[in-house]
Design a protein around this motif. Structure first.
Motif, short mmCIF file in Angstrom:
data_model
loop_
_atom_site.label_atom_id
_atom_site.label_comp_id
_atom_site.label_asym_id
_atom_site.label_seq_id
_atom_site.Cartn_x
_atom_site.Cartn_y
_atom_site.Cartn_z
N ASN A 243 0.82 -1.30 0.11
CA ASN A 243 0.00 0.05 0.08
C ASN A 243 0.92 1.33 -0.06
N ILE B 27 -1.03 4.48 -1.25
CA ILE B 27 -1.88 5.05 -0.61
C ILE B 27 -1.80 5.35 1.04
N ARG C 95 -7.39 4.05 -5.70
CA ARG C 95 -6.71 4.41 -4.61
C ARG C 95 -7.75 4.64 -3.36
N ARG D 102 -9.30 0.94 -2.11
CA ARG D 102 -8.37 0.31 -1.42
C ARG D 102 -8.32 0.82 -0.34
N ALA D 103 -8.08 2.07 0.10
CA ALA D 103 -8.03 2.55 1.31
C ALA D 103 -9.22 2.49 2.15
#
Length: 235
Positions: free
Chosen positions: A171, A174, A193, A196-197
């Protein structure tokens, strides 16, 4: 292709020459800028035809700005004297008699007043942000434009008692402790992004993006999230 055209004279040529712009490519105009004279003349000709301005001159002067502001007020637009895509669109609609239903994503003065109230800030402050952040459209398709800030995500996780270092593997784009523009990308990239966060922590992720609205105002996630709770908006 339909072109907006205007005949203008230049100091070098007394005879009129024609300037043309494809649809959607008309420039943004505002008072005191060093502007393309032909574009200002095109604007003024439209205002004259609508009986909003007495005459043309090729300079974006106070009379032109006042005419623009009155037109914006009468057509439910943000009254800022700046001629962008929305104002051009409404000018053409008024000239052709084809009513244009305001895009629900377009901001009005009422929207800014409501937004200022939700954010608990003064309206002039929000209008100042609107002007600075008005260089483009706030949406890509059906999605608002965002810019995900990994350094903010790091801090928001810490504020929630979560150790961001536990999630570093895979990661790096991010989640990082200091600001960098290295990971910025296009609209789809920024949405990915954020997606995924959100898997790590949804609220912290939403608080870590800058959100653009209409043409355009940009609010960092933290104050916007507080307003979002009162607006019952789902992202």
């Amino acid at each position: 292709m339909t072109l907006d055209t205007v005949a203008v004279s230049t100091p070098e040529r007394s005879a009129a020459v024609t300037s043309a712009w494809p649809p959607g490519e008309l420039p943004v105009l505002q008072c005191d800028d060093r502007l393309d004279r032909s574009a200002v003349l095109l604007l003024q000709e439209k205002l004259v035809r609508l009986k909003r301005l007495a005459n043309t001159g090729g300079e974006f002067d106070q009379a032109t700005e006042s005419a623009v502001e009155i037109f914006q007020r009468d057509n439910g637009l943000v009254v800022d004297g700046i001629v962008g895509a929305k104002t051009w669109t409404q000018l053409d609609a008024a000239l052709t008699g084809n009513a244009v239903q305001a895009n629900h994503r377009w901001l009005s003065d009422a929207d800014l007043e409501s937004g200022a109230k939700l954010l608990e800030i003064e309206v002039p402050l929000l209008k100042a942000v609107y002007k600075v952040e008005s260089a483009g459209h706030g949406f890509t398709g059906d999605y608002p434009k965002i810019l995900f800030e990994g350094h903010v995500f790091w801090k928001r996780l810490q504020a929630r008692g979560i150790n961001p270092e536990k999630f570093l593997a895979g990661n790096a784009d991010i989640l990082y402790p200091a600001w960098t523009k290295a990971y910025y990308g296009n609209a789809a990239h920024e949405r990915e992004r954020l997606r995924r966060a959100k898997i790590i922590d949804r609220s912290a992720a939403l608080e870590s993006a800058s959100w653009a609205y209409s043409r355009s105002w940009d609010i960092t996630g933290t104050p916007w999230m507080a307003s979002r709770k009162r607006m019952n908006v789902n992202i």
